[in-house]
Design a protein around this motif. Structure first.
Motif, PDB file in Angstrom:
ATOM      1  N   ALA A  31      20.194  16.624  17.585  1.00 57.31           N
ATOM      2  CA  ALA A  31      19.585  15.353  17.172  1.00 57.31           C
ATOM      3  C   ALA A  31      20.441  14.073  17.739  1.00 57.31           C
ATOM      4  O   ALA A  31      19.771  13.330  18.408  1.00 57.31           O
ATOM      5  CB  ALA A  31      19.178  15.516  15.615  1.00 57.31           C
ATOM      6  N   MET A  32      21.580  14.233  17.542  1.00 55.55           N
ATOM      7  CA  MET A  32      22.414  13.304  18.076  1.00 55.55           C
ATOM      8  C   MET A  32      22.509  13.059  19.655  1.00 55.55           C
ATOM      9  O   MET A  32      22.276  12.075  20.019  1.00 55.55           O
ATOM     10  CB  MET A  32      23.982  13.487  17.643  1.00 55.55           C
ATOM     11  N   LEU A  33      22.619  14.315  20.145  1.00 60.88           N
ATOM     12  CA  LEU A  33      22.424  14.113  21.657  1.00 60.88           C
ATOM     13  C   LEU A  33      21.036  13.443  22.441  1.00 60.88           C
ATOM     14  O   LEU A  33      20.945  12.821  23.085  1.00 60.88           O
ATOM     15  CB  LEU A  33      22.626  15.641  22.252  1.00 60.88           C
ATOM     16  N   LEU A  34      20.134  13.963  21.597  1.00 63.39           N
ATOM     17  CA  LEU A  34      18.561  13.136  21.708  1.00 63.39           C
ATOM     18  C   LEU A  34      18.604  11.830  21.597  1.00 63.39           C
ATOM     19  O   LEU A  34      18.320  10.795  22.616  1.00 63.39           O
ATOM     20  CB  LEU A  34      17.549  13.666  21.024  1.00 63.39           C
ATOM     21  N   ILE A  35      19.258  11.298  20.701  1.00 64.20           N
ATOM     22  CA  ILE A  35      19.316   9.874  20.275  1.00 64.20           C
ATOM     23  C   ILE A  35      20.189   9.105  21.509  1.00 64.20           C
ATOM     24  O   ILE A  35      19.910   8.280  21.836  1.00 64.20           O
ATOM     25  CB  ILE A  35      19.958   9.650  19.012  1.00 64.20           C
ATOM     26  N   ILE A  36      21.507   9.784  21.566  1.00 64.37           N
ATOM     27  CA  ILE A  36      22.400   9.262  22.797  1.00 64.37           C
ATOM     28  C   ILE A  36      21.663   9.193  24.023  1.00 64.37           C
ATOM     29  O   ILE A  36      21.713   8.417  24.908  1.00 64.37           O
ATOM     30  CB  ILE A  36      23.505  10.217  22.765  1.00 64.37           C
ATOM     31  N   SER A  37      20.783  10.389  24.297  1.00 69.22           N
ATOM     32  CA  SER A  37      20.054  10.328  25.735  1.00 69.22           C
ATOM     33  C   SER A  37      18.923   9.144  25.769  1.00 69.22           C
ATOM     34  O   SER A  37      18.806   8.901  26.842  1.00 69.22           O
ATOM     35  CB  SER A  37      19.360  11.592  26.111  1.00 69.22           C
ATOM     36  N   VAL A  38      18.437   8.861  24.781  1.00 70.57           N
ATOM     37  CA  VAL A  38      17.544   7.669  24.791  1.00 70.57           C
ATOM     38  C   VAL A  38      18.387   6.475  24.941  1.00 70.57           C
ATOM     39  O   VAL A  38      18.153   5.659  25.928  1.00 70.57           O
ATOM     40  CB  VAL A  38      16.836   7.359  23.420  1.00 70.57           C
ATOM     41  N   GLY A  39      19.717   6.428  24.310  1.00 73.16           N
ATOM     42  CA  GLY A  39      20.539   5.094  24.780  1.00 73.16           C
ATOM     43  C   GLY A  39      20.920   5.074  26.326  1.00 73.16           C
ATOM     44  O   GLY A  39      20.943   4.120  26.644  1.00 73.16           O
TER      45      GLY A  39
ATOM     46  N   TRP B 128      14.059  -3.274  22.639  1.00 71.99           N
ATOM     47  CA  TRP B 128      14.308  -1.862  22.453  1.00 71.99           C
ATOM     48  C   TRP B 128      15.547  -1.299  22.986  1.00 71.99           C
ATOM     49  O   TRP B 128      16.088  -0.445  22.635  1.00 71.99           O
ATOM     50  CB  TRP B 128      12.998  -0.912  22.692  1.00 71.99           C
ATOM     51  N   VAL B 129      15.773  -1.836  24.378  1.00 76.41           N
ATOM     52  CA  VAL B 129      17.104  -1.423  24.940  1.00 76.41           C
ATOM     53  C   VAL B 129      18.458  -1.574  24.092  1.00 76.41           C
ATOM     54  O   VAL B 129      19.151  -0.713  23.914  1.00 76.41           O
ATOM     55  CB  VAL B 129      17.276  -2.170  26.407  1.00 76.41           C
ATOM     56  N   GLU B 130      18.406  -2.941  23.423  1.00 75.37           N
ATOM     57  CA  GLU B 130      19.539  -3.192  22.704  1.00 75.37           C
ATOM     58  C   GLU B 130      19.627  -2.155  21.318  1.00 75.37           C
ATOM     59  O   GLU B 130      20.611  -1.730  20.989  1.00 75.37           O
ATOM     60  CB  GLU B 130      19.504  -4.513  22.084  1.00 75.37           C
ATOM     61  N   TRP B 131      18.223  -2.068  20.896  1.00 78.40           N
ATOM     62  CA  TRP B 131      18.590  -1.200  19.706  1.00 78.40           C
ATOM     63  C   TRP B 131      18.562   0.265  19.731  1.00 78.40           C
ATOM     64  O   TRP B 131      19.328   0.884  19.209  1.00 78.40           O
ATOM     65  CB  TRP B 131      16.982  -1.305  19.047  1.00 78.40           C
ATOM     66  N   ALA B 132      18.227   0.740  21.082  1.00 82.76           N
ATOM     67  CA  ALA B 132      18.340   2.040  21.548  1.00 82.76           C
ATOM     68  C   ALA B 132      20.075   2.308  21.600  1.00 82.76           C
ATOM     69  O   ALA B 132      20.614   3.340  21.170  1.00 82.76           O
ATOM     70  CB  ALA B 132      17.682   2.445  22.685  1.00 82.76           C
ATOM     71  N   LEU B 133      20.558   1.233  22.402  1.00 82.89           N
ATOM     72  CA  LEU B 133      22.103   1.571  22.692  1.00 82.89           C
ATOM     73  C   LEU B 133      22.602   1.375  21.222  1.00 82.89           C
ATOM     74  O   LEU B 133      23.887   1.785  21.262  1.00 82.89           O
ATOM     75  CB  LEU B 133      22.551   0.420  23.644  1.00 82.89           C
ATOM     76  N   THR B 134      22.395   0.354  20.339  1.00 77.07           N
ATOM     77  CA  THR B 134      22.986   0.442  18.959  1.00 77.07           C
ATOM     78  C   THR B 134      23.134   1.684  18.333  1.00 77.07           C
ATOM     79  O   THR B 134      23.909   2.122  17.933  1.00 77.07           O
ATOM     80  CB  THR B 134      22.323  -0.758  18.308  1.00 77.07           C
ATOM     81  N   VAL B 135      21.815   2.190  18.153  1.00 83.41           N
ATOM     82  CA  VAL B 135      21.675   3.515  17.317  1.00 83.41           C
ATOM     83  C   VAL B 135      22.378   4.500  18.013  1.00 83.41           C
ATOM     84  O   VAL B 135      23.082   5.462  17.553  1.00 83.41           O
ATOM     85  CB  VAL B 135      20.149   4.036  17.270  1.00 83.41           C
ATOM     86  N   ALA B 136      22.342   4.506  19.527  1.00 81.06           N
ATOM     87  CA  ALA B 136      22.946   5.506  20.256  1.00 81.06           C
ATOM     88  C   ALA B 136      24.496   5.427  19.912  1.00 81.06           C
ATOM     89  O   ALA B 136      25.162   6.622  19.858  1.00 81.06           O
ATOM     90  CB  ALA B 136      22.795   5.353  21.743  1.00 81.06           C
TER      91      ALA B 136
ATOM     92  N   VAL C  33      25.953   4.544  17.189  1.00 80.72           N
ATOM     93  CA  VAL C  33      26.243   5.110  15.901  1.00 80.72           C
ATOM     94  C   VAL C  33      25.951   6.560  16.007  1.00 80.72           C
ATOM     95  O   VAL C  33      26.918   7.509  15.420  1.00 80.72           O
ATOM     96  CB  VAL C  33      25.358   4.550  14.858  1.00 80.72           C
ATOM     97  N   ALA C  34      24.956   7.152  16.488  1.00 78.02           N
ATOM     98  CA  ALA C  34      24.829   8.591  16.816  1.00 78.02           C
ATOM     99  C   ALA C  34      26.163   9.023  17.720  1.00 78.02           C
ATOM    100  O   ALA C  34      26.743  10.172  17.266  1.00 78.02           O
ATOM    101  CB  ALA C  34      23.701   8.884  17.761  1.00 78.02           C
ATOM    102  N   LEU C  35      26.740   8.482  18.607  1.00 73.43           N
ATOM    103  CA  LEU C  35      27.750   8.879  19.281  1.00 73.43           C
ATOM    104  C   LEU C  35      29.100   8.963  18.414  1.00 73.43           C
ATOM    105  O   LEU C  35      29.851  10.128  18.266  1.00 73.43           O
ATOM    106  CB  LEU C  35      28.143   7.701  20.590  1.00 73.43           C
ATOM    107  N   PHE C  36      29.171   8.092  17.537  1.00 75.37           N
ATOM    108  CA  PHE C  36      30.293   7.942  16.548  1.00 75.37           C
ATOM    109  C   PHE C  36      30.134   9.056  15.770  1.00 75.37           C
ATOM    110  O   PHE C  36      31.183   9.927  15.459  1.00 75.37           O
ATOM    111  CB  PHE C  36      30.006   6.616  15.636  1.00 75.37           C
ATOM    112  N   LEU C  37      29.045   9.537  15.061  1.00 75.16           N
ATOM    113  CA  LEU C  37      28.811  10.651  14.234  1.00 75.16           C
ATOM    114  C   LEU C  37      29.032  12.014  15.077  1.00 75.16           C
ATOM    115  O   LEU C  37      29.707  12.914  14.440  1.00 75.16           O
ATOM    116  CB  LEU C  37      27.499  10.602  13.660  1.00 75.16           C
TER     117      LEU C  37
END
Lengths: 314, 747
Positions: free
Chosen positions: B31-39, B397-405, B407-411
């Protein structure tokens, strides 16, 4: 003959500025300015008149001016201190200066190096139009914060941006209290896609991901010509010149800088910030136009926005 | 390495942590990798299309990225300050939590700076920071401080891991055995001999002393990026300590949240107990109160002083249409709620403390947003722009995606680290109480509330339609003209000893006269019916060209003393004919300078040559006196010729060149009889220019002020000297281990 002389007189009035020197791409000072730059020597000589009426021979290649090298652009023109005086009493928001600026620098639409404000300092004070180029501060906050020295202050007072060194961190934009800087958020769509050789002095072409701003046209100064904002203003709002020569001109008249500043009680914008701008403003007294004239040609939305900013209710 | 029974128990526990991987864990990684890949995709979009895809524009030049940058650097304080201070104070309950704190530091110090890279318009030019770096810029301070801080944090984490790695080396993991050589390497041959122990303890203490002031400095420098600008809401002396306090507050909050999560995942209930939560919660609310105090002081001061620009930012923050809700959350709820939860005993338990910490962390993220965005939306001059994105910032969305990414990378990194590093030190240093008795008293409640964080919905990127305006080409080419009317203007100029004809050729185009370049103009001397060609010249860039009139023409009589000239442009292609003529009398002008006491005079003489060759003075003409300046001639006087002479007083205050030389020109302009007549001379009457005194070391110069250079060198060498000493000691520990290894292998 009468017609001719009348038009000639008109021409001469205009011509005082560019003087004899306009035809005249030469001039001994100019020659020295270009001697070190890369020039297209053709070997073919042409005769030109200097500003003080001397006939000199120059190489034909000199008539087309190559931008100076980056190193030279960082130094500034020796012995000069460029200043601008803006006469707020004459501005009617015609925006011809911006048009001239954009077409001279070949800037994309919406890249405004000059911005226009409808100022109203207090609740009951009078509104007036306020054109604002880069103020070329002597204590420039933007230059202080640049991490790579891409924006710099020159000995002639001009603050330039080297958009081949700029990393696009936008710190200078955050630091500039006058909102003078613009960023190339997208690939700039140049109205006239020519391949110019870039120099910080020409500031053109702008590059994506870097900062641009009004450059006080040092490339024009080197040619002995006035910036486009000065020459395209129909009302003579802009005065430009060299403080070291105590002289400014608005294209038709040339006056002593010190006298103009003294007689018209010039001030510098937000002096309290300690930025020491090179641009002086003449207070909007005895105005040539009612401020409402400035709304002509504006869209309703823009007029409304200006009125809102100036807290005008009608 | 010999260990006691308790440590062996710990080791068994940690190996389970390192070796087990559940299905949930794999799902989490995916799941985290997916979020990061969106980022990563968002990053690709931003790099290929430019920063226009973000919500940032000329006024709000920094957005979510900077918010995240401050946020992540802020939470990195968990390790540096919390674990450093707890270690130095030998706080007995610190053992199970300091590893997590140090991991937070390292991971967030790695993620934080990536966000500042996202703000950089030209990543390809990053080497310029090294090539042309100016240490006057707070950005360079930041680059230096963060690299130093990250290096120190990694070193600190490493020191703390040596003992555990030595244990794992002696008791290798059975799954994913590739880790064993790494453990062996990082264990630095640690055998827990007296000498090794002594050295390791010494450098750990040393580094925790170094890292505390360093951490404070890093966040101060970060605050100074904003504090050094002349912006309302930023330009405040309180900013550096304010940022530091806010950072430790959020760092403690993140530590509590991480503890809560790992306690659940790895069943650390017997190790991390309510005591830990309570103590940390106390630290957190003390910091929270301090943060609240700073906040109050900051806003009270600017509200009370009520400077126009400060008020503008305050109005934004208090305006229900803008940031009121966020402000209440960040400043009131974010401070008061944790304090209430922690101080009221009935409300306080592990879950509520974790909830309070989460609120604090979120509030601090929002607070960073409120520090950055409203100030940028309130520049000193109003934002006059009809494009809404220029006036107000809303992230895309670009900024949000990278923000969430992020956090996902952190986790994800945290999870992966926990599969590699024991999340609690296996070898517990310091004294430790047995909390098992206390643990029984702890009643744990499941947290039923699901925290929903409503995030601002992503705004749609608004495409800017750039209206490309055409440039009126000057110097239009002949082919473009069709039967175009041309106009030629001929002028005569008598300048000193030279007589010149100038011509200007232009064509009428769309109602305007446009200069014609590269056209041949013929110049004639007309005497009676006879036309004599003087020369043919090509027009230059301004449509102008000139020719010198041979002196012998004026030796002739002319037409009753008058001389006629003509210029002609022959029709070429589609351009029509044009010609122009001028008739003048020949005069001579002479300029003289004289001085009486302090008064300086410029005298101009004008005479014609009479029939017998004697000079005839010319009178009743106005003479203008000028001094040439860069762009134009500055008028210094005017006088009427009387008996062939005109004199003016020369202004004494006019600047000349560097030695005071200036040129004076006397002119008779556009006279019907004589044309343009002028004479010039150079005289040392100007005020010499004061020599330029170059400022070589200033904030705005290439080279920094010396005190700044010295301060930087002293600070950096102090810190890096300690780092090197730490590294050197680790090598010593390694060396000592090699010596001891021999007798063991023999036996």
């Amino acid at each position: 003959m009468k017609d001719k002389s009348a038009s000639r007189r008109k021409f001469l009035k205009l011509g005082v500025a560019a003087g004899a020197g306009a035809l005249i791409v030469g001039g001994s000072k100019m020659l020295s300015a270009f001697s070190e730059t890369e020039s297209r020597e053709t070997g073919e000589k042409i005769k030109v008149l200097t500003q003080d009426g001397k006939l000199v021979e120059v190489d034909k290649g000199h008539t087309c001016c190559e931008p100076v090298s980056n190193q030279e652009a960082r130094q500034g023109m020796p012995g000069k201190k460029m200043v601008m005086v803006i006469d707020l009493a004459k501005c009617r928001n015609a925006r011809k200066c911006l048009e001239g600026c954009q077409s001279m620098h070949n800037l994309p639409a919406h890249m405004d190096w000059i911005k226009f404000y409808l100022m109203r300092d207090g609740q009951d004070t009078a509104p007036y139009w306020f054109p604002k180029p880069c103020l070329h501060c002597n204590n420039p906050p933007c230059v202080k914060v640049c991490p790579v020295g891409a924006t710099f202050k020159r000995t002639d007072g001009i603050v330039l941006v080297d958009n081949e060194r700029c990393i696009g961190c936008k710190f200078c934009m955050a630091a500039c209290p006058y909102s003078s800087r613009v960023f190339n958020w997208e690939e700039p769509k140049l109205p006239n896609p020519t391949k110019e050789r870039y120099s910080p002095e020409t500031s053109a072409p702008p590059k994506i991901g870097t900062v641009s701003k009004c450059d006080f046209c040092p490339d024009m100064v080197r040619k002995g010509e006035l910036p486009s904002c000065v020459t395209s203003c129909p009302n003579g709002v802009y005065w430009y010149g060299d403080k070291n020569q105590d002289s400014v001109t608005n294209g038709t008249e040339t006056v002593r800088f010190s006298e103009l500043i003294h007689d018209r009680a010039a001030y510098r914008f937000m002096e309290e910030l300690g930025t020491e701008p090179s641009v002086y403003y003449l207070p909007p007294v005895d105005r040539a136009f009612d401020y409402k004239v400035g709304f002509e040609g504006l869209s309703e939305e823009e007029t409304a926005l200006y009125k809102k900013e100036a807290r005008l209710t009608e | 390495m010999k260990v006691d029974e308790k440590t062996m128990r710990n080791l068994d526990f940690s190996r389970r942590q390192l070796e087990s991987i559940s299905k949930k864990g794999i799902a989490f990684i995916v799941a985290m990798l997916l979020i990061i890949s969106v980022g990563v995709y968002a990053l690709y979009v931003q790099i290929t299309q430019g920063h226009g895809v973000t919500g940032m524009r000329d006024n709000v030049v920094w957005g979510l990225y900077i918010v995240n940058f401050i946020f992540f650097i802020g939470i990195s304080y968990a390790g540096a300050l919390i674990s450093g201070i707890l270690h130095l104070l030998r706080v007995p309950w610190r053992s199970p939590i300091i590893r997590m704190a140090e991991m937070i530091t390292v991971i967030s110090t790695m993620i934080g700076p990536t966000y500042i890279l996202l703000c950089i318009g030209r990543l390809d030019r990053l080497p310029n920071l090294l090539l042309h770096g100016r240490i006057q810029s707070p950005i360079i301070w930041d680059v230096i401080a963060i690299t130093t801080y990250l290096s120190g944090s990694i070193l600190f984490l490493y020191l703390a891991m040596i003992r555990d790695a030595a244990l794992l080396r002696d008791n290798p993991v059975t799954r994913a055995k590739w880790r064993n050589p790494i453990y062996r390497f990082i264990s630095a041959r640690y055998q827990d001999t007296t000498k090794q122990k002594e050295l390791l303890n010494m450098v750990t203490d040393l580094l925790s002393i170094v890292i505390i002031p360093l951490a404070i400095l890093v966040h101060s420098v970060l605050a100074w990026i904003f504090g050094m600008t002349l912006r309302p809401g930023w330009h405040s002396t309180i900013f550096a300590p304010y940022f530091v306090v806010a950072a430790v507050y959020s760092g403690t909050g993140v530590l509590i949240v991480v503890m809560w999560v790992f306690r659940k995942i790895y069943h650390l209930e017997s190790y991390i107990t309510k005591i830990h939560f309570n103590y940390l919660a106390l630290i957190m609310i003390v910091l929270g109160a301090l943060y609240g105090y700073f906040t109050f002081s900051e806003y009270l001061t600017s509200w009370y002083g009520s400077i126009k620009w400060d008020m503008e930012v305050l109005f934004r923050l208090f305006s229900p249409k803008e940031y009121y809700g966020a402000f209440i959350f960040a400043v009131f709820i974010g401070v008061l709620l944790p304090i209430i939860i922690v101080t009221v005993p009935r409300l306080r338990n592990i879950n509520t403390i974790a909830f309070a910490a989460l609120i604090a962390v979120l509030a601090l993220w929002v607070k960073r947003y409120l520090i950055i965005i409203p100030t940028l939306e309130s520049p000193l001059l109003p934002v006059h722009d009809l494009r809404p994105e220029y006036a107000h910032y809303s992230p895309t969305w670009v900024e949000w995606a990278l923000t969430v990414a992020g956090v996902a990378l952190f986790l994800l990194l945290f999870y992966l680290f926990s599969k590699f590093i024991p999340i609690m030190p296996v070898v517990r240093t310091g004294e430790e109480k047995d909390y098992s008795r206390l643990r029984k008293l702890v009643f744990e409640k499941q947290m039923k509330k699901i925290i929903q964080v409503r995030k601002k919905s992503d705004s749609i990127a608004i495409a800017i339609i750039l209206v490309v305006t055409g440039l009126v080409a000057t110097g239009a080419k002949a082919q473009d003209e069709t039967g175009t009317k041309t106009s030629l203007r001929l002028e005569y100029l008598n300048t000193d000893a030279t007589r010149v004809l100038t011509a200007k050729l232009s064509a009428k185009k769309e109602g305007k006269f446009v200069p014609l370049e590269g056209m041949k103009i013929k110049f004639y001397y007309v005497s009676g019916k006879e036309k004599k060609l003087i020369g043919t010249e090509e027009t230059g860039a301004k449509g102008k060209c000139l020719v010198e009139i041979p002196a012998d023409i004026f030796a002739s009589e002319g037409n009753k003393g008058a001389y006629n000239f003509e210029a002609a442009f022959a029709a070429s292609r589609n351009l029509m004919n044009a010609s122009s003529s001028v008739g003048v009398r020949n005069v001579n002008m002479e300029l003289k300078f004289s001085k009486k006491d302090t008064v300086k005079f410029v005298n101009c003489k004008l005479w014609e040559r009479g029939k017998d060759g004697t000079p005839v003075p010319v009178s009743d003409l106005k003479v203008q006196f000028y001094v040439p300046r860069t762009f134009s001639l500055l008028k210094v006087g005017e006088a009427t010729l009387a008996e062939g002479e005109a004199t003016i007083d020369f202004p004494v205050t006019l600047p000349g060149d560097s030695i005071g030389d200036l040129t004076v020109i006397a002119k008779i302009e556009d006279n019907e009889t004589y044309g343009n007549v002028q004479a010039s001379g150079t005289i040392n009457w100007g005020k010499p220019l004061p020599p330029e005194v170059p400022v070589r070391r200033g904030l705005g110069d290439t080279n920094a002020p010396l005190w700044m250079v010295y301060t930087l060198i002293v600070l950096l060498s102090l810190v890096w000297f300690h780092y090197m000493y730490v590294v050197f000691t680790v090598f010593r520990i390694r060396y000592l281990g090699r010596k001891n290894a021999k007798p063991e292998s023999v036996s």
